[in-house]
Design a protein around this motif. Structure first.
Motif, PDB file in Angstrom:
ATOM      1  N   TYR A 283       6.632   5.245  48.578  1.00 51.97           N
ATOM      2  CA  TYR A 283       8.028   5.007  48.938  1.00 51.97           C
ATOM      3  C   TYR A 283       8.907   6.139  48.407  1.00 51.97           C
ATOM      4  O   TYR A 283      10.133   6.065  48.399  1.00 51.97           O
ATOM      5  N   TYR A 284       8.251   7.220  47.974  1.00 44.92           N
ATOM      6  CA  TYR A 284       8.946   8.418  47.503  1.00 44.92           C
ATOM      7  C   TYR A 284       9.602   9.116  48.688  1.00 44.92           C
ATOM      8  O   TYR A 284       9.081   9.065  49.805  1.00 44.92           O
ATOM      9  N   ARG A 285      10.753   9.787  48.454  1.00 40.43           N
ATOM     10  CA  ARG A 285      11.418  10.492  49.556  1.00 40.43           C
ATOM     11  C   ARG A 285      10.672  11.795  49.861  1.00 40.43           C
ATOM     12  O   ARG A 285      11.055  12.888  49.464  1.00 40.43           O
ATOM     13  N   GLU A 286       9.558  11.630  50.576  1.00 37.41           N
ATOM     14  CA  GLU A 286       8.719  12.757  50.969  1.00 37.41           C
ATOM     15  C   GLU A 286       9.435  13.605  52.025  1.00 37.41           C
ATOM     16  O   GLU A 286      10.319  13.120  52.727  1.00 37.41           O
ATOM     17  N   GLY A 287       8.961  14.863  52.171  1.00 37.56           N
ATOM     18  CA  GLY A 287       9.339  15.640  53.342  1.00 37.56           C
ATOM     19  C   GLY A 287       8.431  15.161  54.455  1.00 37.56           C
ATOM     20  O   GLY A 287       8.791  14.330  55.281  1.00 37.56           O
ATOM     21  N   VAL A 288       7.203  15.670  54.463  1.00 34.78           N
ATOM     22  CA  VAL A 288       6.081  15.111  55.226  1.00 34.78           C
ATOM     23  C   VAL A 288       4.876  15.298  54.311  1.00 34.78           C
ATOM     24  O   VAL A 288       4.537  16.438  53.985  1.00 34.78           O
ATOM     25  N   PRO A 289       4.224  14.222  53.831  1.00 36.04           N
ATOM     26  CA  PRO A 289       3.186  14.348  52.809  1.00 36.04           C
ATOM     27  C   PRO A 289       2.047  15.265  53.235  1.00 36.04           C
ATOM     28  O   PRO A 289       1.441  15.066  54.288  1.00 36.04           O
ATOM     29  N   ARG A 290       1.748  16.252  52.414  1.00 39.41           N
ATOM     30  CA  ARG A 290       0.703  17.218  52.742  1.00 39.41           C
ATOM     31  C   ARG A 290      -0.682  16.560  52.744  1.00 39.41           C
ATOM     32  O   ARG A 290      -1.518  16.859  53.599  1.00 39.41           O
ATOM     33  N   SER A 291      -0.917  15.663  51.791  1.00 39.40           N
ATOM     34  CA  SER A 291      -2.241  15.023  51.703  1.00 39.40           C
ATOM     35  C   SER A 291      -2.564  14.258  52.985  1.00 39.40           C
ATOM     36  O   SER A 291      -3.709  14.254  53.448  1.00 39.40           O
ATOM     37  N   THR A 292      -1.549  13.623  53.576  1.00 42.84           N
ATOM     38  CA  THR A 292      -1.764  12.895  54.831  1.00 42.84           C
ATOM     39  C   THR A 292      -2.099  13.863  55.963  1.00 42.84           C
ATOM     40  O   THR A 292      -2.983  13.601  56.789  1.00 42.84           O
ATOM     41  N   GLN A 293      -1.408  15.000  55.986  1.00 43.52           N
ATOM     42  CA  GLN A 293      -1.687  16.022  57.007  1.00 43.52           C
ATOM     43  C   GLN A 293      -3.135  16.510  56.896  1.00 43.52           C
ATOM     44  O   GLN A 293      -3.814  16.716  57.900  1.00 43.52           O
ATOM     45  N   GLU A 294      -3.594  16.703  55.656  1.00 41.77           N
ATOM     46  CA  GLU A 294      -4.976  17.160  55.432  1.00 41.77           C
ATOM     47  C   GLU A 294      -5.976  16.138  55.968  1.00 41.77           C
ATOM     48  O   GLU A 294      -6.948  16.490  56.648  1.00 41.77           O
TER      49      GLU A 294
END
Length: 375
Positions: A283-294
């Motif tokens: 629930y952190y104000r992410e930009g776009v989470p890099r780990s999810t992109q990976e």
């Protein structure tokens, strides 16, 4: 053209900015990397990549007006000496103070990028501390001073400009949404091979706002019905962060075989390949989470929260599921869905791969970013 890129930690130039810098160098630009947190080894690595490293002083934490004014003045002198055609700042403090310094140095074009709004803008399940509220007010005030001076501000998701610029009536010249900083997809090759045992993986710092407590609570629910399911946690413990998972709590769940925690690993992509589904209940104000992109690039279905940044990665029911934040039961239900519908692990994983190819390919992202920078 001489281009100054202002960040904080040197490692971000070597990691997240490497592909962008490579593209700029190929276009025959001279690139200066301004860093305030570095080691001699990191500066040497930056230099060996063809970039000129420049160090400067800037306190990442806290706000001290006198120290910050001095930092702006010293930074402006370093920028003025270089006389760049463009200054590009990223992260909150460099965007604020780098913008002011660049304007003081009379740089013709200044562009900033905010990769998420960060901890002070993160909605908490419990009352926010007085200190956080004070810091947020100060941060908004500084944004009101700095952001109107930018020629352009870039965000990674479409929620952030609404929740910052619109909500606090901050006037800016131009807004762009990039949609993720991108990955070198060669480093995260697609894999259609899945473990026979349903395996869920969480990758993030072990912070409350990254969803580690909700992930563990959900695993306990799932294991009651499906004891053979496997749950992996990758990430470091932050002893200073409020509400972070403690070493004792981690030891308790690993000894009870609720989760597997291998400690520090250098082959994150291999761990993703050896998993079935990627889970990030942040629930952190992410930009776009890099780990999810990976995980998506490798071809893994995703369960994440329906919050700014995270929701940019999932088309609900297509490449995974969006769940309500702070809801371990909802999270557990979607994990159970994948256990009971194993054919959708592969199907949704392939959809993740297709989305990553389109949205998160560093080549495509850097072309969009370079275009936004007017280069």
């Amino acid at each position: 053209m001489k281009i100054v890129i202002i960040g904080t930690v040197a490692s971000s130039f070597l990691g997240f900015r490497a592909d962008l810098i490579k593209s700029l160098l190929e276009k025959k630009h001279t690139v200066y990397a301004f860093t305030s947190e570095y080691s001699k080894e990191q500066l040497s690595l930056i230099e060996s990549s063809g970039v000129i490293p420049v160090t400067y002083k800037l306190s990442r934490g806290g706000i001290s007006p006198l120290a910050d004014i001095k930092s702006i003045y010293e930074l402006s002198k370093k920028i003025k000496k270089i006389a760049p055609g463009l200054v590009f700042c990223y992260f909150s403090k460099p965007v604020i103070f780098g913008t002011m310094a660049a304007k003081l140095a009379k740089v013709p074009k200044v562009i900033g990028m905010l990769e998420g709004l960060g901890y002070t803008f993160t909605e908490q399940p419990n009352q926010v501390s007085r200190k956080t509220r004070v810091i947020k007010k100060a941060q908004v005030l500084l944004y009101k001073i700095a952001l109107p001076q930018l020629d352009k501000i870039i965000f990674l998701n479409s929620d952030d400009p609404k929740d910052l610029l619109d909500k606090y009536s901050i006037k800016v010249k131009q807004v762009e949404v990039l949609g993720g900083i991108g990955l070198n997809l060669e480093d995260y090759r697609y894999s259609s091979v899945y473990p026979t045992q349903p395996t869920f993986i969480f990758i993030a710092r072990l912070l409350a706002e990254k969803g580690i407590h909700d992930y563990i609570a959900a695993t306990k629910i799932v294991r009651n019905s499906y004891p053979n399911a496997k749950f992996i946690v990758l990430g470091i413990i932050d002893k200073k962060a409020l509400g972070a998972l403690t070493e004792e709590e981690l030891q308790e769940v690993t000894q009870a075989n609720i989760v597997e925690y291998p400690g520090h690993v250098n082959n994150v992509s291999e761990w993703i390949r050896n998993s079935s589904v990627f889970v990030l209940p942040s629930y952190y104000r992410e930009g776009v989470p890099r780990s999810t992109q990976e995980a998506m690039a490798i071809g893994r279905a995703v369960i994440t929260t329906d919050v700014p940044g995270c929701r940019e990665t999932v088309v609900d029911g297509v490449n995974g599921f969006l769940v309500e934040k702070w809801n371990p039961q909802a999270l557990a239900e979607k994990m159970i869905y994948f256990i009971e519908n194993p054919e959708d692990i592969k199907k949704m994983g392939y959809e993740s791969y297709k989305i990553a190819q389109e949205k998160f390919d560093a080549d495509k992202v850097n072309k969009r970013l370079i275009n936004m920078l007017g280069l």
